[in-house]
Design a protein around this motif. Sequence first.
Motif, short mmCIF file in Angstrom:
data_model
loop_
_atom_site.label_atom_id
_atom_site.label_comp_id
_atom_site.label_asym_id
_atom_site.label_seq_id
_atom_site.Cartn_x
_atom_site.Cartn_y
_atom_site.Cartn_z
N VAL A 97 0.83 -1.22 0.00
CA VAL A 97 0.00 0.00 0.00
C VAL A 97 0.86 1.27 0.00
CG1 VAL A 97 -2.01 -1.11 1.04
CG2 VAL A 97 -0.30 -0.04 2.53
N MET A 98 2.04 1.19 0.59
CA MET A 98 2.93 2.35 0.57
C MET A 98 3.40 2.66 -0.85
SD MET A 98 3.30 3.93 3.46
CE MET A 98 4.89 4.74 3.53
N ALA A 99 3.50 1.64 -1.68
CA ALA A 99 3.89 1.86 -3.07
C ALA A 99 2.78 2.55 -3.86
CB ALA A 99 4.24 0.53 -3.72
N GLN A 100 1.58 2.57 -3.30
CA GLN A 100 0.43 3.13 -4.00
C GLN A 100 0.01 4.50 -3.49
OE1 GLN A 100 -2.15 -0.13 -3.08
NE2 GLN A 100 -1.63 -1.29 -4.93
N CYS A 101 0.63 5.00 -2.41
CA CYS A 101 0.22 6.28 -1.84
C CYS A 101 1.37 7.28 -1.88
CB CYS A 101 -0.29 6.11 -0.42
SG CYS A 101 1.01 5.86 0.80
N ASN A 102 1.03 8.56 -1.75
CA ASN A 102 2.05 9.62 -1.75
C ASN A 102 2.31 10.18 -0.35
OD1 ASN A 102 2.18 9.52 -4.58
ND2 ASN A 102 0.42 10.91 -4.76
N THR A 103 1.29 10.16 0.49
CA THR A 103 1.36 10.81 1.80
C THR A 103 0.94 9.83 2.88
OG1 THR A 103 0.79 12.93 0.77
CG2 THR A 103 0.48 12.76 3.16
N VAL A 104 1.61 9.93 4.04
CA VAL A 104 1.26 9.10 5.19
C VAL A 104 0.92 9.99 6.37
CG1 VAL A 104 1.96 7.20 6.68
CG2 VAL A 104 2.93 7.39 4.40
N TYR A 105 -0.23 9.73 6.97
CA TYR A 105 -0.62 10.42 8.21
C TYR A 105 -0.14 9.58 9.39
CZ TYR A 105 -3.71 13.76 5.87
OH TYR A 105 -4.22 14.77 5.09
N ILE A 106 0.63 10.21 10.27
CA ILE A 106 1.11 9.51 11.46
C ILE A 106 0.36 10.04 12.69
CG2 ILE A 106 3.36 8.98 10.50
CD1 ILE A 106 4.51 11.32 12.14
N ASN A 107 0.27 9.19 13.69
CA ASN A 107 -0.47 9.50 14.91
C ASN A 107 0.49 10.03 15.97
OD1 ASN A 107 -2.54 9.57 16.82
ND2 ASN A 107 -2.26 7.42 17.40
N THR A 108 0.32 11.27 16.36
CA THR A 108 1.17 11.89 17.39
C THR A 108 0.30 12.51 18.47
OG1 THR A 108 1.22 13.94 16.09
CG2 THR A 108 3.05 12.41 15.78
N ASN A 109 0.80 12.54 19.68
CA ASN A 109 0.07 13.13 20.80
C ASN A 109 0.49 14.59 20.93
OD1 ASN A 109 -1.18 13.89 23.16
ND2 ASN A 109 -0.23 12.33 24.44
N GLU A 110 -0.40 15.50 20.58
CA GLU A 110 -0.07 16.93 20.65
C GLU A 110 -1.06 17.68 21.52
OE1 GLU A 110 0.77 18.53 16.74
OE2 GLU A 110 1.49 16.57 16.07
N HIS A 111 -1.58 17.00 22.54
CA HIS A 111 -2.47 17.67 23.49
C HIS A 111 -1.70 18.75 24.22
CE1 HIS A 111 -5.03 18.24 27.06
NE2 HIS A 111 -6.01 17.83 26.29
N TYR A 112 -2.38 19.87 24.49
CA TYR A 112 -1.68 21.02 25.07
C TYR A 112 -1.16 20.75 26.47
CZ TYR A 112 -6.12 21.95 27.56
OH TYR A 112 -7.24 21.83 28.35
N ARG A 113 -1.65 19.70 27.14
CA ARG A 113 -1.14 19.36 28.48
C ARG A 113 -0.19 18.17 28.47
NH1 ARG A 113 -5.75 20.60 32.91
NH2 ARG A 113 -4.19 19.56 34.18
N ALA A 114 0.09 17.63 27.30
CA ALA A 114 0.93 16.43 27.24
C ALA A 114 2.36 16.75 27.64
CB ALA A 114 0.90 15.84 25.83
#
Length: 430
Positions: A124-141
């Motif tokens: 599937v990576m060979a078929q896509c251009n962009t990857v969304y990654i999951n990051t914790n960016e809560h203001y209190r983290a």
Amino acid sequence: MKYLPIDSKLFIKNRKNFMAKMKPNSLAVFNSNDIYPIGADSTIPFQQDRNIFYLSGVDQEESILLLFPDCPNPKHREILFLTETNDHIAVWEGEKLTKDKAFETAGIKTVYWLQDFDKVFREVMAQCNTVYINTNEHYRANIETQTREDRFNKWLREKFPAHSVEKSNPILQRLRSVKDQIELDIMQQACRITEKGFKRVLNFVKPGVSEFEIEAEYMHEFLRNRSRGFAYTPIVASGNNANVLHYIENNQPCKDGDLILMDVGAEYANYSSDMTRTIPASGKFSKRQKEVYNAVNRVKDEATKMLVPGTIWADYHVEVGKLMTSELLDLGLLDKADVQNENPDWPAYKKYFMHGTSHHIGLDTHDYGILTEPMTANMVFTVEPGIYIPDEGFGIRLEDDVVIQETGEPFNLMRDIPIEADEIEDIMNS
């Protein structure tokens, strides 16, 4: 899991909403949390990463969710990867999700075992251009531990350096802050469980009981109502302990004449409730205690009315500060000179009420939500003013969880939990 099954319509809708915000020809990846070690063979009880749960309902470790709405292979537009269950795992750990059970839970048809992840992911990576990654960016983290997601994101960037990377967090901040009715029903259940715990405690407390005994009463009631336990570390603070905002030792006796501040909430199906009540150990408020208590309650009631669509969080807190200033003047805790000479960056009322009034609540107790954007219907906020007076040996905070409505005042998920001073005295002395 202790909780009853959740309708997969929620997770199907959540994925649809998320994928509608993705860039063309992009892929998003979400990993389960680790099981964290304590020592020897001991581990911390597992809690799922809130984002993979929000998008799939999968509540077990070593799971991966892929979303690729533009994938040329329709089978690969939504994929779950799970640990393959077997008889040995079933005997020692309990049965994991089967492929059929995963479809029932998440509404995802394509389920592979984790051992196939590398092969399918490279395809599937060979078929896509962009990857969304999951990051914790809560203001209190403020996190020092490297998570499973962190390790995956590092591996992804090293193995596929030519792909563009986007963050899923801005999308999730907005989506998760506005609750579906199914989510509101789950949160209502968490609040009902909290209500049962509080009513149990009202009939239990008397001078001489210890803070930890009160904590145990809550835990007993939470567990017997399908909750995993507390949504966050509970605060049971008697006397001057209530003036320590994050007091969690809960190891002191409650003396005659003490007030007991209890900031507790049950979780249910990974969703939080967040309640604070302050009660007299003896079952009776002193005249002064009741004056302060009623002042806090008035601020809470008036602040709640401000939580309507279009409200800006920062402006709201300025207005709550004005309400609190008026009450503190009436109580004799501030005088006009204090207010006239106050520092605008730290107003006079902050001496007795130094924290914020409201935060988003949902899958996390301090839930996702962009505080610089206007409030909208179906956001859920706490309302929790307090007055803390070390010189008088007590602190009072009151807190409910409320849902913003399209029109009118917010809907109080804790409307059935006693809060009026006279009602609390009546119950404790009945």
